[in-house]
Write a protein that holds these residues in place. Structure first.
Motif, PDB file in Angstrom:
ATOM      1  N   SER A  58     102.516 -18.060 -38.681  1.00  0.00           N
ATOM      2  CA  SER A  58     101.390 -17.516 -37.875  1.00  0.00           C
ATOM      3  C   SER A  58     100.934 -16.164 -38.372  1.00  0.00           C
ATOM      4  N   ALA A  59     101.846 -15.342 -38.463  1.00  0.00           N
ATOM      5  CA  ALA A  59     101.626 -14.067 -39.007  1.00  0.00           C
ATOM      6  C   ALA A  59     101.300 -13.976 -40.225  1.00  0.00           C
ATOM      7  N   SER A  61      99.436 -16.453 -41.804  1.00  0.00           N
ATOM      8  CA  SER A  61      98.257 -17.086 -41.821  1.00  0.00           C
ATOM      9  C   SER A  61      97.089 -16.063 -41.298  1.00  0.00           C
ATOM     10  N   HIS A  62      97.600 -15.040 -40.385  1.00  0.00           N
ATOM     11  CA  HIS A  62      96.667 -14.214 -39.852  1.00  0.00           C
ATOM     12  C   HIS A  62      96.243 -13.383 -41.059  1.00  0.00           C
ATOM     13  N   GLN A  63      97.280 -12.809 -41.649  1.00  0.00           N
ATOM     14  CA  GLN A  63      97.039 -11.758 -42.640  1.00  0.00           C
ATOM     15  C   GLN A  63      96.194 -12.219 -43.780  1.00  0.00           C
ATOM     16  N   LYS A  66      92.495 -12.316 -42.945  1.00  0.00           N
ATOM     17  CA  LYS A  66      92.091 -10.951 -43.211  1.00  0.00           C
ATOM     18  C   LYS A  66      91.538 -10.813 -44.708  1.00  0.00           C
TER      19      LYS A  66
END
Length: 108
Positions: A58-59, A61-63, A66
């Motif tokens: 999850s982390a 994918s989030h980065q 961006k």
């Protein structure tokens, strides 16, 4: 270009440049970019990137989202799997150059 137009252009350009450096201020994003730099010729799925940078899926994918929003990485989706690579545009090459040179300068 008149003075007002030039000032507006510089303001937009400065804000964009600042945004790029803000992206590079996050250690996880820098690690992600380093992984993608090492495997430049192939796309890597989020799961593999997450394992390499020791972060959750999850982390990671989030980065990556961006980085993709600023055009630094490219995403290819195959079914439910997202695979990433460094973008081929000038901005991505500039970011890569910054990372290479900063690691050479900052090496203990």
């Amino acid at each position: 270009m008149n003075v007002c137009s030039y000032i507006q252009y510089m303001k937009i350009n400065t804000e964009h440049t600042t945004d790029i450096f803000k992206l590079l201020s996050d250690p996880t994003r820098v690690k992600i970019l380093e992984v993608l730099m090492k495997t430049r010729t192939q796309d890597i799925c989020v799961k593999e990137i997450a394992q390499a940078v020791e972060a959750s899926h999850s982390a990671t994918s989030h980065q990556l989202a961006k980085l993709e929003a600023k055009g630094i990485v490219s995403c290819k989706r195959v079914g439910q799997t997202s695979c990433y690579s460094l973008s081929t545009d000038t901005l991505a090459r500039g970011v890569e150059s910054i990372l290479i040179h900063s690691s050479n300068v900052l090496r203990p």
